[in-house]
Design a protein around this motif. Structure first.
Motif, short mmCIF file in Angstrom:
data_model
loop_
_atom_site.label_atom_id
_atom_site.label_comp_id
_atom_site.label_asym_id
_atom_site.label_seq_id
_atom_site.Cartn_x
_atom_site.Cartn_y
_atom_site.Cartn_z
N GLN A 23 -53.60 -111.28 8.31
CA GLN A 23 -53.83 -111.78 9.65
C GLN A 23 -55.17 -112.49 9.73
N LEU A 339 -56.69 -106.68 9.04
CA LEU A 339 -56.67 -108.10 8.68
C LEU A 339 -56.12 -108.29 7.27
N GLY A 342 -52.31 -105.87 7.57
CA GLY A 342 -51.45 -106.19 8.71
C GLY A 342 -50.71 -105.02 9.32
N SER A 424 -54.81 -111.21 16.94
CA SER A 424 -54.91 -111.86 15.65
C SER A 424 -53.80 -112.89 15.56
N GLY A 426 -51.13 -115.27 12.83
CA GLY A 426 -50.54 -115.56 11.52
C GLY A 426 -50.17 -117.04 11.52
N THR A 431 -50.56 -112.32 17.69
CA THR A 431 -50.35 -110.89 17.86
C THR A 431 -51.35 -110.34 18.87
#
Lengths: 630, 630
Positions: A23, A339, A342, A424, A426, A431
């Motif tokens: 992430q 991070l 995930g 976060s 992707g 998210t």
């Protein structure tokens, strides 16, 4: 208030920016918290705590220590512990995040003012420390075990990272760069600090400035630790994690803050060098520790003696140390693991720790703090003397300042950067991890712009409404964290409503500007039973509501009863009354009000307990445990 | 072996000889232990421990510290803590009691040899300390809070008392007298030591030598403490009981050994000056502490951090500190209260502490010791390196010697004087308090001679047979302690058998030489349930047998199971098998062998627990408590 713009990209304001990972962290400019629980704490932090910390450090001479070094008048009468410099750096970091978050000129002025105090104390070769290496003081690096010199420097580097990522290069960053160069020049082949911290500072400053040598130096320190380089001490080398190399350890151990700062750096280094084995080692230690050495509150550290982790299942409620700083450090580790890997479990623990450790520390006015955060207070704490320095990590009473005052500035820098942990991204997904009224905007990897507005009264209420403000035409994945406690959660989107389970609820389709997505997390108060291996709370039950751990506080007990009389009837579920009050039924048939743990000790000295003795019938067998927290 | 006789009256060899009180202590010459459990420990103590302690102190330079002071060559490189002198004095005391007990020439030689080492280090004015006040060392009394100078002196005086009461005046007594004079001259108007001990030393030396000024000085120190004279420290002034005057305190608190040495002195002073209020204050604190701050083993001290008492009901099994020295000190307090007040409960706690703390500390060979005595060992202790100094009060492993090595010599002096606590006398009565094969002889106040022989396999068996060897023609009261645990005890005497209840079973009539009196104390193993306010052991049950607390040790668990699996079925009473083995039934239906706690960790590294999780049905409600110990 003017938001800083020059030289700052949209993704700025991130404490950690790994080179790779599952992430991508969002920056302060991408997550704007507009109200709610955390905005309130952040406002108090900005309006009260920052000034409070500066004023205490001025009063105690911790700031003047820098002036004295600059003036060549340092001496044996230097006030403060060897780590007092780090408090100044953590305050600078807090002010830097605050300026980045709001553009508050006062915060910016604080950064500049404090930078102007510390910079003149730096030696020509980059060494900067007020306790060692100058007139009337012990020589540089003459006590690596307890001298905290590299620890202090680590916090300086973290402050510089905050400044660099919110405002851009300035004098503070220059000071930090010189300090980092000095560390690399001095510790290339040997040497280790008794308190890990330089490692996270070097890793992130190296990333922020694009200087691989700094990250490499962090790796050197990391690999060097665990081989018994530091001398043995009565508490053992596990105290500073010099007993076992980080790759070989099976659990976080020793001094909790030391263990967690080190583990955070191990993830940084592991990610940076693509060393999956190293990241995996920390992840396994996290699993072990969260299952067996972590409190229901997310607090870590079972022992006062060494401010340290205990053994597996050693989780006394009354003597829980759960240092506020260990909560901060735990979030640092979990965030880095999230991070990298995930897994939602890391964000779950971050939430638990934010609400029940970090939010518990500051008094509602932001001018007094808990250092230790026990889950059971047997005798009423004292009445805080706001004009005095507390000589100890007292429980039951928030103190204005401490002789060892690491927690206030640590809480301050973490509150000021709360939004960094909220979301976060992707490749083509966004998210949401933590819920607060906010606008979240980001640019997807393909250049598509996504903006959403989050509306919620969380944690008082579990309904989270997301309004799409801007979205690309193609499908994007909007992922909403469903906390591990949120059984029975429901997601409404695209005209239908469906049950979602803990983990991520995903909406993966083209989003339509103006549409609403609603997640309902049940916040019915619930009983939580402990793992049967935790001796300290056998036969007890706790009550939680949403992310909040609740507690019984003596001021709320029926007249004429004491905490010793309290025995819960667990056949009667906890009840939620109007105004979000929660009650439990006692075996005497009376109802007792519970309050969120983070609010305790705000109404005068009290006794308190989270784990409540359960009378029979006790409902689920105490062989049933509720992983992962205990 | 020649028993010393010259200048020693029949009542000699008593550690405490109060001027008044409910009971008169019997001396070593009056109680001759002839075999059994304690004779075994005493023999090991004499044959191994005394030499062991002397050899470690020689090896570490703690003895040479005296030589260096005498030679004027002391310096900054002095080895040992500031209290290492006291270990030498405690060893002299142990050897003095041992010589008094057996007339062992080796013990006498040790007293003389050590006295010859310490005496030349005494200054002309009586000051005697190897850490302060000489070349290369800090000045005298420059750190009263932590310097332990008067603490050391107190142990010197106690050693001299032992010598005086077993052998008579000698060089050691002269040294002590000069030291006591120096203390009185120096501390007449102000000053207090951070570690109480001088008070008991002064009180008893004053009594033994007939110097009221010494007892008066003890009173001055006692009254001076509790007013915040010593500086505040992070642990608070309660650490050295300088928070509240001893008369006003409600419980023993702070550092356990400090609190208990102080309390012992308070009884001494209270008795000496007829100050019933002072004795009553200590008695009330004892009641409170034994109910709420004392472990099932008799151990005291719940916290590692300050080696201290915790709060009421804070009695974690795993982190129990229960320092061996605190057990010794607890016996000192209880013995003084027993002599003053006569209540059997003090002798009950003395027995519990002797069997489960003092006897637990030394390894069976007398050459390694527990410092801390936890009730639960979560991870196996290490393997003892008998050639190394342990840097910490480790649990789970007995160590040959410690960096802070207070416990070995404290255990040694207490074992050597065990018989002093076994019996007492009143005007025309003899009381047996502790049971062992012994001959007890005394002269009643009217001159009548009484002699009995005690035969017993206690504690393996609860039958105590007393044969009258000599008795006056008139009625005498023979009082036999019936321990609080001994429900169902039976006394056979004068041709009849009757039930007796806990307290004293009394035979009050003319005794006939040759007659036998038999007390049968039921030693069927029994469950003990904790007070419901002790969070740490809620839902658990312990097993005791006679005075012995039993424990489960991992080596005795069924193959393939661990301590984590252990859950007891409390509907099945513990069973006593042949050979005194005790078993409990688990909820899985298997039987697990328990061993006496004092024997644990003799078979390699193990895990251990005293309090065993109880599955349902759990028998008595956990609201039922078993006072006074918890």
């Amino acid at each position: 208030m003017t938001a800083p713009t020059t030289g700052v990209d949209r993704a700025s304001g991130r404490p950690v920016v790994p080179v790779r990972g599952a992430q991508r962290p969002l920056g302060q400019a991408e997550v704007r918290v507009t109200g709610g629980f955390w905005a309130g704490l952040q406002a108090t932090n900005a309006c009260a705590t920052l000034e409070h910390c500066e004023s205490w450090m001025e009063r105690l001479g911790w700031l003047a220590n820098f002036d004295r070094v600059a003036a060549g008048t340092s001496g044996s009468d230097r006030p403060g512990w060897s780590f007092s410099d780090s408090e100044v750096y953590k305050l600078i970091e807090a002010a830097a995040w605050e300026f980045g978050r709001t553009g508050d000129a006062a915060a910016d002025a604080m950064v500049r003012r404090l930078t102007a105090r510390i910079a003149p104390a730096q030696d020509a070769d980059g060494y900067l420390n007020t306790c060692y290496g100058h007139r009337g003081r012990p020589p540089r690096y003459s006590d690596l075990e307890t001298g905290h010199e590299l620890y202090n420097t680590g916090h300086l580097l973290q402050a510089a990272v905050a400044r660099l990522r919110t405002t851009g290069p300035d004098e503070l960053v220059d000071v930090a760069r010189r300090a980092a160069d000095h560390v690399c020049a001095t510790f290339g082949t040997a040497g280790l600090c008794g308190h890990p911290e330089i490692e996270v500072g070097l890793a992130e400053l190296g990333r922020a400035l694009g200087v691989p040598r700094y990250v490499e130096q962090a790796r050197l320190f990391l690999d060097r630790r665990g081989h018994g380089t530091l001398r043995d001490i009565p508490l053992g080398r596990a105290y500073f994690q010099d007993d076992v190399p980080v790759r070989e350890a099976t659990a976080f151990r020793g001094h909790a803050v030391r263990a967690l700062y080190l583990s955070a750096a191990a993830v940084d280094v592991g990610v940076e060098f693509g060393d999956d084995a190293l990241v995996g080692a920390v992840a396994r230690q996290w699993d072990h520790t969260v299952e067996r050495r972590t409190y229901l509150t997310g607090g870590m550290g079972s022992r006062h003696q060494d401010e340290g982790f205990g053994e597996d299942w050693e989780l006394p409620a009354d003597r829980a140390y759960c240092e506020s700083c260990a909560g901060v450090a735990s979030i640092m580790v979990s965030w880095r693991l999230y991070l990298a890997i995930g897994d939602v479990k890391y964000a779950d623990l971050i939430e638990r720790t934010f609400y029940n450790v970090v939010a518990t520390s500051p008094r509602s006015d932001g001018r007094a703090f808990f250092y230790a955060n026990p889950l059971h207070q047997r005798t009423p704490g004292g009445v805080s003397d706001d004009d005095a320095v507390s000589p100890r990590a007292e429980s039951g009473t928030r103190a204005a300042w401490f002789d060892v005052s690491c927690c206030p500035t640590n809480v301050a820098r973490t509150l000021a950067s709360w939004q960094a942990y909220a979301a976060s991204a992707g490749p083509r997904e966004l998210t949401l991890l933590q819920y607060a009224p906010a606008r979240v905007t980001t640019t997807l990897d393909d250049g598509g712009a996504l903006a959403i507005d989050v509306d919620t009264a969380y944690p008082a209420d579990g309904t989270v409404t997301i309004r799409v403000a801007e979205a690309p035409a193609h499908a994007v994945a909007l992922r909403l964290r469903v906390p591990s406690w949120a059984g029975g959660a429901v997601l409404s989107e695209g005209g239908r409503t469906r049950a979602v389970t803990p983990g991520f609820a995903v909406v993966d389709r083209p989003l339509v500007p103006g549409e609403e997505i609603r997640l309902v997390l049940p916040t019915t108060p619930r009983f939580t039973w402990p793992d049967r291996r935790i001796d300290a709370v056998r036969g007890c039950v706790a009550v939680e509501r949403g992310p909040l751990v609740l507690c019984a506080e003596s001021v709320d007990l029926p007249a004429g009863t004491t905490m010793d009389d309290l025995e819960i009837d667990p056949s009667v579920p906890p009840a939620q009354l109007a105004g979000h009050r929660v009650t439990v039924r006692t075996t005497d048939g009376t109802d007792v009000v519970l309050v969120p743990y983070h609010q305790w000790a705000e109404r005068g000295p009290t006794t308190m307990r989270i784990w409540l003795p359960a009378g029979r019938p006790i409902g689920p067998s105490d062989r049933d445990s509720v992983p992962p927290v205990s």
